[in-house]
Design a protein around this motif. Structure first.
Motif, PDB file in Angstrom:
ATOM      1  N   ILE A  10       9.329   0.859  11.498  1.00  0.00           N
ATOM      2  CA  ILE A  10       8.393  -0.135  10.908  1.00  0.00           C
ATOM      3  C   ILE A  10       9.018  -1.065  10.408  1.00  0.00           C
ATOM      4  CG2 ILE A  10       6.664  -0.020   9.083  1.00  0.00           C
ATOM      5  CD1 ILE A  10       5.962   1.964  11.318  1.00  0.00           C
ATOM      6  N   GLU A  11       8.161  -2.263  10.844  1.00  0.00           N
ATOM      7  CA  GLU A  11       9.037  -3.770  10.586  1.00  0.00           C
ATOM      8  C   GLU A  11       8.313  -4.106   8.861  1.00  0.00           C
ATOM      9  OE1 GLU A  11      10.910  -6.068  11.803  1.00  0.00           O
ATOM     10  OE2 GLU A  11      11.111  -5.142  13.529  1.00  0.00           O
ATOM     11  N   VAL A  12       9.231  -4.465   7.940  1.00  0.00           N
ATOM     12  CA  VAL A  12       8.703  -4.448   6.529  1.00  0.00           C
ATOM     13  C   VAL A  12       9.181  -5.925   6.338  1.00  0.00           C
ATOM     14  CG1 VAL A  12       8.951  -3.705   4.219  1.00  0.00           C
ATOM     15  CG2 VAL A  12       9.043  -2.053   6.035  1.00  0.00           C
ATOM     16  N   VAL A  13       8.473  -6.711   5.874  1.00  0.00           N
ATOM     17  CA  VAL A  13       8.738  -8.075   5.737  1.00  0.00           C
ATOM     18  C   VAL A  13       8.126  -8.469   4.329  1.00  0.00           C
ATOM     19  CG1 VAL A  13       8.262 -10.536   6.283  1.00  0.00           C
ATOM     20  CG2 VAL A  13       8.202  -8.720   7.977  1.00  0.00           C
ATOM     21  N   ASP A  14       9.211  -8.863   3.392  1.00  0.00           N
ATOM     22  CA  ASP A  14       8.902  -9.342   2.129  1.00  0.00           C
ATOM     23  C   ASP A  14       8.709 -10.870   2.081  1.00  0.00           C
ATOM     24  OD1 ASP A  14       8.640  -9.478  -0.349  1.00  0.00           O
ATOM     25  OD2 ASP A  14      10.770  -8.768  -1.107  1.00  0.00           O
ATOM     26  N   ALA A  24       3.969 -10.673  -0.926  1.00  0.00           N
ATOM     27  CA  ALA A  24       3.192  -9.611   0.103  1.00  0.00           C
ATOM     28  C   ALA A  24       4.423  -9.226   0.760  1.00  0.00           C
ATOM     29  CB  ALA A  24       2.449 -10.438   1.214  1.00  0.00           C
ATOM     30  N   ILE A  25       4.347  -7.759   0.709  1.00  0.00           N
ATOM     31  CA  ILE A  25       5.154  -6.882   1.441  1.00  0.00           C
ATOM     32  C   ILE A  25       4.398  -6.213   2.659  1.00  0.00           C
ATOM     33  CG2 ILE A  25       6.691  -5.010   1.309  1.00  0.00           C
ATOM     34  CD1 ILE A  25       6.977  -5.693  -1.756  1.00  0.00           C
ATOM     35  N   GLU A  26       4.554  -6.772   3.795  1.00  0.00           N
ATOM     36  CA  GLU A  26       3.991  -6.576   4.906  1.00  0.00           C
ATOM     37  C   GLU A  26       4.637  -5.471   5.973  1.00  0.00           C
ATOM     38  OE1 GLU A  26       3.889  -9.071   8.624  1.00  0.00           O
ATOM     39  OE2 GLU A  26       1.902  -9.468   7.654  1.00  0.00           O
ATOM     40  N   THR A  33       0.547  -3.009  17.526  1.00  0.00           N
ATOM     41  CA  THR A  33       0.226  -4.019  17.014  1.00  0.00           C
ATOM     42  C   THR A  33      -1.090  -4.009  16.264  1.00  0.00           C
ATOM     43  OG1 THR A  33      -0.829  -4.984  18.790  1.00  0.00           O
ATOM     44  CG2 THR A  33       1.551  -5.453  18.417  1.00  0.00           C
ATOM     45  N   ASP A  34      -1.884  -3.023  16.083  1.00  0.00           N
ATOM     46  CA  ASP A  34      -3.149  -3.035  15.370  1.00  0.00           C
ATOM     47  C   ASP A  34      -2.735  -2.401  14.160  1.00  0.00           C
ATOM     48  OD1 ASP A  34      -4.724  -4.245  17.207  1.00  0.00           O
ATOM     49  OD2 ASP A  34      -5.701  -2.192  17.912  1.00  0.00           O
ATOM     50  N   LEU A  35      -1.602  -1.843  13.924  1.00  0.00           N
ATOM     51  CA  LEU A  35      -1.445  -1.353  12.838  1.00  0.00           C
ATOM     52  C   LEU A  35      -0.444  -2.010  11.652  1.00  0.00           C
ATOM     53  CD1 LEU A  35      -1.393   1.374  10.895  1.00  0.00           C
ATOM     54  CD2 LEU A  35       0.641   1.969  12.027  1.00  0.00           C
ATOM     55  N   CYS A  36      -1.126  -2.864  10.993  1.00  0.00           N
ATOM     56  CA  CYS A  36      -0.477  -4.017  10.003  1.00  0.00           C
ATOM     57  C   CYS A  36      -1.235  -4.134   8.376  1.00  0.00           C
ATOM     58  CB  CYS A  36      -0.350  -5.209  10.769  1.00  0.00           C
ATOM     59  SG  CYS A  36       0.769  -6.416  10.097  1.00  0.00           S
ATOM     60  N   PHE A  37      -0.558  -3.976   7.544  1.00  0.00           N
ATOM     61  CA  PHE A  37      -1.199  -4.187   6.160  1.00  0.00           C
ATOM     62  C   PHE A  37      -0.299  -4.840   5.464  1.00  0.00           C
ATOM     63  CE2 PHE A  37       0.332   0.070   6.003  1.00  0.00           C
ATOM     64  CZ  PHE A  37       0.851   0.114   4.986  1.00  0.00           C
ATOM     65  N   ALA A  38      -0.574  -5.065   4.226  1.00  0.00           N
ATOM     66  CA  ALA A  38       0.262  -5.961   3.259  1.00  0.00           C
ATOM     67  C   ALA A  38       0.145  -5.405   1.868  1.00  0.00           C
ATOM     68  CB  ALA A  38       0.289  -7.179   3.465  1.00  0.00           C
ATOM     69  N   VAL A  39       0.928  -5.199   1.092  1.00  0.00           N
ATOM     70  CA  VAL A  39       0.851  -4.708  -0.528  1.00  0.00           C
ATOM     71  C   VAL A  39       1.175  -6.229  -0.928  1.00  0.00           C
ATOM     72  CG1 VAL A  39       1.699  -3.682  -2.530  1.00  0.00           C
ATOM     73  CG2 VAL A  39       1.588  -2.480  -0.077  1.00  0.00           C
ATOM     74  N   VAL A  40       0.049  -6.580  -1.746  1.00  0.00           N
ATOM     75  CA  VAL A  40      -0.021  -8.065  -2.319  1.00  0.00           C
ATOM     76  C   VAL A  40       0.001  -7.851  -3.937  1.00  0.00           C
ATOM     77  CG1 VAL A  40      -1.178 -10.202  -2.338  1.00  0.00           C
ATOM     78  CG2 VAL A  40      -1.362  -8.772  -0.321  1.00  0.00           C
ATOM     79  N   ALA A  50      -1.212  -4.678  -8.032  1.00  0.00           N
ATOM     80  CA  ALA A  50      -0.776  -4.953  -6.772  1.00  0.00           C
ATOM     81  C   ALA A  50      -2.246  -4.465  -5.968  1.00  0.00           C
ATOM     82  CB  ALA A  50       0.145  -4.030  -6.390  1.00  0.00           C
ATOM     83  N   THR A  51      -2.497  -4.960  -4.752  1.00  0.00           N
ATOM     84  CA  THR A  51      -3.738  -4.585  -3.963  1.00  0.00           C
ATOM     85  C   THR A  51      -3.122  -4.204  -2.591  1.00  0.00           C
ATOM     86  OG1 THR A  51      -4.369  -7.043  -3.483  1.00  0.00           O
ATOM     87  CG2 THR A  51      -5.223  -5.856  -5.390  1.00  0.00           C
ATOM     88  N   VAL A  52      -3.937  -3.646  -1.719  1.00  0.00           N
ATOM     89  CA  VAL A  52      -3.490  -3.273  -0.399  1.00  0.00           C
ATOM     90  C   VAL A  52      -4.576  -4.451   0.600  1.00  0.00           C
ATOM     91  CG1 VAL A  52      -3.484  -1.887   1.728  1.00  0.00           C
ATOM     92  CG2 VAL A  52      -2.610  -1.396  -0.562  1.00  0.00           C
ATOM     93  N   SER A  53      -3.963  -5.226   1.477  1.00  0.00           N
ATOM     94  CA  SER A  53      -4.899  -6.056   2.318  1.00  0.00           C
ATOM     95  C   SER A  53      -4.568  -5.612   3.845  1.00  0.00           C
ATOM     96  CB  SER A  53      -4.561  -7.439   2.179  1.00  0.00           C
ATOM     97  OG  SER A  53      -5.127  -8.111   3.114  1.00  0.00           O
TER      98      SER A  53
END
Length: 80
Positions: A10-14, A24-26, A33-40, A50-53
């Motif tokens: 899993i790619e994790v991008v801060d 945002a931590i994505e 590629t459809d599986l993508c979300f971020a903790v904001v 924090a929320t999830v987007s």
């Protein structure tokens, strides 16, 4: 950075959004590629705010994966 969840890399991008001040931590699965979300986390906020987007193209996420990702995001946010 890359993290492994259930044999998937899993790619994790801060990211810090300079315009909004949000952090945002994505999480994205390169094999899906459809599986993508971020903790904001809003600027100046604590972890409890924090929320999830979810990406619009993301139909659903397993609870187990979401809980794992939230734990990873919290570790990153708290600098562990």
């Amino acid at each position: 950075m890359k993290r492994v969840y259930a044999n998937s890399v899993i790619e994790v991008v801060d990211l810090d959004d300079v315009a909004s001040g949000e952090r945002a931590i994505e999480f994205c699965d390169p094999s899906n590629t459809d599986l993508c979300f971020a903790v904001v986390i809003p600027e100046g906020a604590s972890w409890s705010e924090a929320t999830v987007s979810l990406a619009p193209r993301c139909p659903e996420i397993s609870v187990a994966f979401m809980l794992w990702a939230i734990d990873v995001a919290r570790e990153i946010f708290e600098g562990k």
